[in-house]
Write an enzyme that holds these catalytic residues in place. Structure first.
Site, mmCIF file in Angstrom:
data_model
loop_
_atom_site.group_PDB
_atom_site.id
_atom_site.type_symbol
_atom_site.label_atom_id
_atom_site.label_comp_id
_atom_site.label_asym_id
_atom_site.label_seq_id
_atom_site.Cartn_x
_atom_site.Cartn_y
_atom_site.Cartn_z
ATOM 1 N N GLU A 162 62.530 43.082 -2.162
ATOM 2 C CA GLU A 162 61.245 42.461 -2.467
ATOM 3 C C GLU A 162 60.371 42.418 -1.215
ATOM 4 O O GLU A 162 60.837 42.046 -0.151
ATOM 5 C CB GLU A 162 61.491 41.031 -3.003
ATOM 6 C CG GLU A 162 60.241 40.323 -3.434
ATOM 7 C CD GLU A 162 59.385 41.210 -4.348
ATOM 8 O OE1 GLU A 162 59.858 41.621 -5.411
ATOM 9 O OE2 GLU A 162 58.235 41.507 -3.959
ATOM 10 N N LYS A 217 63.929 48.032 3.708
ATOM 11 C CA LYS A 217 63.509 46.618 3.703
ATOM 12 C C LYS A 217 63.611 46.022 5.111
ATOM 13 O O LYS A 217 62.683 45.387 5.607
ATOM 14 C CB LYS A 217 64.386 45.833 2.709
ATOM 15 C CG LYS A 217 64.129 44.340 2.691
ATOM 16 C CD LYS A 217 62.707 44.005 2.276
ATOM 17 C CE LYS A 217 62.324 42.626 2.722
ATOM 18 N NZ LYS A 217 60.956 42.253 2.436
ATOM 19 N N CYS A 273 62.376 35.307 6.977
ATOM 20 C CA CYS A 273 62.742 36.735 6.932
ATOM 21 C C CYS A 273 62.733 37.458 8.270
ATOM 22 O O CYS A 273 63.718 38.116 8.609
ATOM 23 C CB CYS A 273 61.815 37.452 5.962
ATOM 24 S SG CYS A 273 62.094 36.951 4.270
HETATM 25 P P1 NAD Z 1 66.045 30.643 -1.266
HETATM 26 O O1 NAD Z 1 66.971 29.952 -0.356
HETATM 27 O O2 NAD Z 1 64.670 30.094 -1.501
HETATM 28 O O3 NAD Z 1 66.729 30.781 -2.718
HETATM 29 C C1 NAD Z 1 68.033 31.226 -2.930
HETATM 30 C C2 NAD Z 1 68.636 30.432 -4.091
HETATM 31 O O4 NAD Z 1 69.902 31.006 -4.426
HETATM 32 C C3 NAD Z 1 68.898 28.961 -3.787
HETATM 33 O O5 NAD Z 1 68.193 28.148 -4.715
HETATM 34 C C4 NAD Z 1 70.435 28.814 -3.935
HETATM 35 O O6 NAD Z 1 70.829 27.572 -4.489
HETATM 36 C C5 NAD Z 1 70.759 29.960 -4.871
HETATM 37 N N1 NAD Z 1 72.161 30.390 -4.803
HETATM 38 C C6 NAD Z 1 72.910 30.667 -3.702
HETATM 39 N N2 NAD Z 1 74.140 31.074 -4.062
HETATM 40 C C7 NAD Z 1 74.196 31.052 -5.407
HETATM 41 C C8 NAD Z 1 75.204 31.373 -6.358
HETATM 42 N N3 NAD Z 1 76.396 31.825 -5.972
HETATM 43 N N4 NAD Z 1 74.909 31.225 -7.674
HETATM 44 C C9 NAD Z 1 73.698 30.783 -8.074
HETATM 45 N N5 NAD Z 1 72.697 30.480 -7.206
HETATM 46 C C10 NAD Z 1 72.932 30.609 -5.895
HETATM 47 O O7 NAD Z 1 65.944 32.155 -0.736
HETATM 48 P P2 NAD Z 1 64.714 33.164 -0.889
HETATM 49 O O8 NAD Z 1 63.674 32.868 0.137
HETATM 50 O O9 NAD Z 1 64.317 33.237 -2.330
HETATM 51 O O10 NAD Z 1 65.408 34.522 -0.442
HETATM 52 C C11 NAD Z 1 66.331 35.189 -1.283
HETATM 53 C C12 NAD Z 1 66.542 36.587 -0.734
HETATM 54 O O11 NAD Z 1 65.323 37.327 -0.768
HETATM 55 C C13 NAD Z 1 67.015 36.632 0.721
HETATM 56 O O12 NAD Z 1 67.910 37.703 0.872
HETATM 57 C C14 NAD Z 1 65.732 36.929 1.491
HETATM 58 O O13 NAD Z 1 65.979 37.603 2.701
HETATM 59 C C15 NAD Z 1 64.989 37.827 0.528
HETATM 60 N N6 NAD Z 1 63.531 37.821 0.665
HETATM 61 C C16 NAD Z 1 62.862 36.652 0.874
HETATM 62 C C17 NAD Z 1 61.467 36.662 0.959
HETATM 63 C C18 NAD Z 1 60.693 35.389 1.194
HETATM 64 O O14 NAD Z 1 59.507 35.486 1.439
HETATM 65 N N7 NAD Z 1 61.293 34.224 1.131
HETATM 66 C C19 NAD Z 1 60.768 37.850 0.802
HETATM 67 C C20 NAD Z 1 61.486 39.021 0.570
HETATM 68 C C21 NAD Z 1 62.874 38.994 0.492
HETATM 69 C C1 UDX Z 2 57.311 38.640 5.418
HETATM 70 C C2 UDX Z 2 56.776 40.021 5.034
HETATM 71 O O1 UDX Z 2 55.367 40.067 5.265
HETATM 72 C C3 UDX Z 2 57.080 40.321 3.579
HETATM 73 O O2 UDX Z 2 56.679 41.639 3.250
HETATM 74 C C4 UDX Z 2 58.578 40.168 3.351
HETATM 75 O O3 UDX Z 2 58.890 40.396 1.989
HETATM 76 C C5 UDX Z 2 59.070 38.791 3.773
HETATM 77 O O4 UDX Z 2 58.697 38.555 5.149
HETATM 78 P P1 UDX Z 2 56.477 36.138 5.074
HETATM 79 O O5 UDX Z 2 57.458 35.822 6.140
HETATM 80 O O6 UDX Z 2 56.526 35.367 3.806
HETATM 81 O O7 UDX Z 2 56.594 37.686 4.651
HETATM 82 O O8 UDX Z 2 54.996 35.984 5.655
HETATM 83 P P2 UDX Z 2 54.103 36.857 6.661
HETATM 84 O O9 UDX Z 2 52.720 36.857 6.144
HETATM 85 O O10 UDX Z 2 54.687 38.170 6.935
HETATM 86 O O11 UDX Z 2 54.111 35.968 7.989
HETATM 87 C C6 UDX Z 2 55.271 35.800 8.759
HETATM 88 C C7 UDX Z 2 54.944 35.027 10.016
HETATM 89 O O12 UDX Z 2 54.145 35.825 10.897
HETATM 90 C C8 UDX Z 2 54.155 33.738 9.780
HETATM 91 O O13 UDX Z 2 54.608 32.735 10.638
HETATM 92 C C9 UDX Z 2 52.737 34.146 10.128
HETATM 93 O O14 UDX Z 2 51.938 33.062 10.512
HETATM 94 C C10 UDX Z 2 52.987 35.095 11.281
HETATM 95 N N1 UDX Z 2 51.896 36.059 11.499
HETATM 96 C C11 UDX Z 2 51.542 36.943 10.518
HETATM 97 C C12 UDX Z 2 51.244 36.097 12.736
HETATM 98 O O15 UDX Z 2 51.554 35.319 13.637
HETATM 99 N N2 UDX Z 2 50.234 37.022 12.928
HETATM 100 C C13 UDX Z 2 49.868 37.917 11.978
HETATM 101 O O16 UDX Z 2 48.969 38.728 12.231
HETATM 102 C C14 UDX Z 2 50.540 37.875 10.722
#
Ligand code: NAD
Ligand code: UDX
Length: 459
Positions: A162, A217, A273
């Site tokens: 994602e 990713k 991330c």
């Molecule tokens: P999060 O911590 O917000 O959510 C994860 C959820 O999974 C939690 O609610 C937890 O309780 C649940 N969980 C864990 N183990 C479980 C199990 N065995 N069965 C059922 N539920 C379970 O995490 P997130 O931010 O949504 O990230 C999830 C993944 O996506 C990570 O690998 C992250 O690196 C990736 N990712 C995150 C972002 C972002 O912006 N947060 C963007 C892109 C990719």
């Molecule tokens: C990032 C990636 O952008 C996204 O594609 C991936 O799926 C998850 O990780 P996120 O961490 O949610 O997303 O936010 P992002 O907008 O990338 O910002 C990350 C951090 O960088 C924040 O603290 C933001 O304030 C900082 N940032 C971003 C800067 O300091 N300067 C910039 O120009 C852009």
């Protein structure tokens, strides 16, 4: 395989918004998001959508539109897995805090638990989709667990990382630059491509092998973070040379080969991330003996830590080399605007450093509550919970947080901060009244005309 039911394991920042959009765009598919965290599921089911566990602009409206129709939140994990033809794994993959790879590698225990759970309860063939960000070759481990169940159920494994960013998740999902699907089985790839095809044009749906998808990713996040560390490195040079980092960013960003995005100098990137994924990339490179590759990417993190540290160092030295007993008002705690997520937010580390110097901290963030702020500080284990409670106060009103403060530190670029009555704020602060703008959101001349001692990043 025709998809009529999807199960997503993990109702977090990715699972929630992604599945809400899939449900909205595919009314014929029943989407169920499951989680072991019953409290989180209850919050997703709250009638009052302002109480959803995640704040994202536009999310509440989509949940309201689809919930109870074809979008469901549940703790019945086994049942939901078994009913679905397609199961997304969207659980957390944090940096390991123990054992081999501690502080570097991704902790895959939650992902493995999901794979084992799917293997245990599945009675019909399934497409299993890695939505979590995973190290290259994780699909191999998932495959091995799923293919050794002893049953005759068939599993196809796809990688579908994602790319949404928090704060703009719904826009990113509705209008993705690309959707990436890595896999071996063409049939499984096309089943998932069809789900996205309801709203994403086919030329934006990339099909690759599973390893390219997993590595893409990590690489995308490393490149994005690298741009921020690059501009932040230049910001320090600007402060010594009277160049202005905003002007430099604009000048280089107009080169179409460089482009204007991700060039905002800041207190350093945060979020769940960037750091995690780069550390993981560094760990993987080292595990193949690629030390130059590992060192190259590690520098992005080293520079980011330096940027956070020099912000607080500058604040302390400007306040006559001591912040002991001084009230510092922090505006913003989230790692960026338009989210309530605070994971790895620079604010946590800046606050911790100032607390070590005995500052008293007053925080205002429009979406982050006191409980979260205390938990973030307690997690660092730098001092006792009681001390954190005594030294850090959270306010619902920014003006109350700022009253009698020696300095304001802007940690998050929330739009509302720009609209405050800065003359009034000047009037209620101790003099000289200092502003440390970690996001370069205020106008230097305007602030200085009011009377503030204003400092920002890279100017
Ligand atoms: P999060 O911590 O917000 O959510 C994860 C959820 O999974 C939690 O609610 C937890 O309780 C649940 N969980 C864990 N183990 C479980 C199990 N065995 N069965 C059922 N539920 C379970 O995490 P997130 O931010 O949504 O990230 C999830 C993944 O996506 C990570 O690998 C992250 O690196 C990736 N990712 C995150 C972002 C972002 O912006 N947060 C963007 C892109 C990719
Ligand atoms: C990032 C990636 O952008 C996204 O594609 C991936 O799926 C998850 O990780 P996120 O961490 O949610 O997303 O936010 P992002 O907008 O990338 O910002 C990350 C951090 O960088 C924040 O603290 C933001 O304030 C900082 N940032 C971003 C800067 O300091 N300067 C910039 O120009 C852009």
């Amino acid at each position: 395989m025709k998809i009529t039911k999807i199960c997503c394991i993990g109702a977090g920042y990715v699972g929630g918004p992604t599945m809400a959009v899939i449900a909205k765009k595919n009314p014929h598919i029943q989407v169920t998001i499951v989680d072991i965290n019953a409290e989180r599921i209850a919050a997703w089911n709250d009638k009052d959508v302002s109480k959803l566990p995640i704040y994202e602009p536009g999310l509440a409206e989509i949940v309201e539109e689809t919930r109870g129709k074809n979008l469901f939140f549940s703790t019945e994990i086994d049942k939901s897995i078994d009913e679905a033809e397609m199961v997304f794994i969207s659980v957390n993959t944090p940096t390991k805090t123990y054992g081999k790879g501690k502080g570097m590698a991704a902790d895959l225990k939650y992902v493995e638990l999901c794979a084992r759970n799917i293997a245990k309860v599945a009675t019909t063939d399934k497409i299993v989709v890695e939505k979590s960000t995973l190290p290259v070759r994780t699909a191999q481990a998932i495959k091995s667990i799923l293919h050794n169940t002893g049953s005759d159920v068939n599993f196809s494994i796809l990688s579908n990382p994602e790319f949404l960013a928090e704060g703009t998740a719904i826009q990113d999902l509705l209008n993705p630059d690309r959707v990436l699907i890595g896999g071996e089985s063409e049939e499984a790839i096309e089943s998932l491509a069809q789900v996205y095809g309801s709203w994403v044009s086919d030329d934006r749906i990339l099909r690759t092998n599973v390893w390219s998808s997993e590595l893409s990713k990590l690489t995308a996040n490393a490149f994005l973070a690298q741009r921020i560390s690059s501009i932040n490195a230049i910001s320090e040079l600007c402060e010594h040379t009277e160049a202005d980092v905003n002007e430099v960013a604009k000048a280089i960003g107009m080169d179409s080969r460089i482009g204007p995005k991700f060039l905002n100098a800041s207190i350093g990137f945060g979020g769940s991330c960037f750091q995690k994924d780069i550390l993981n990339l560094v760990y993987i490179a080292r595990s193949y003996g690629l030390n130059e590759v590992a060192d190259y990417w590690e520098q992005v993190i080293i520079l980011n830590d330096h940027q956070k540290r020099r912000f607080s160092d500058n604040l302390i030295s400007t306040l006559y080399n001591t912040v002991s007993g001084k009230k510092i008002a922090m505006l913003g705690w989230a790692f960026k605007k338009d989210t309530n997520d605070t994971r790895e937010s620079a604010a946590i580390y800046v606050a911790d450093h100032l607390l070590n110097e005995q500052a008293e901290i007053a925080v205002y963030d429009p979406k982050v509550n006191q409980q979260r702020i205390q938990a973030d500080l307690n997690y660092l284990n730098t001092r006792t919970e009681k001390e954190n409670e005594e030294l850090v106060t959270t306010f619902d009103d920014p003006y109350k947080a700022i009253e009698d403060a020696h300095a304001i530190a802007i940690m998050t670029e929330w739009d509302e901060f720009k609209t405050y009555d800065w003359k009034k704020i000047y009037g209620i602060m101790k003099k000289p009244a200092f502003i440390f703008d970690g996001r370069n959101i205020l106008d230097k001349t305007e602030m200085e005309n009011i009377g503030f001692e204003y400092s920002s990043i890279g100017k």
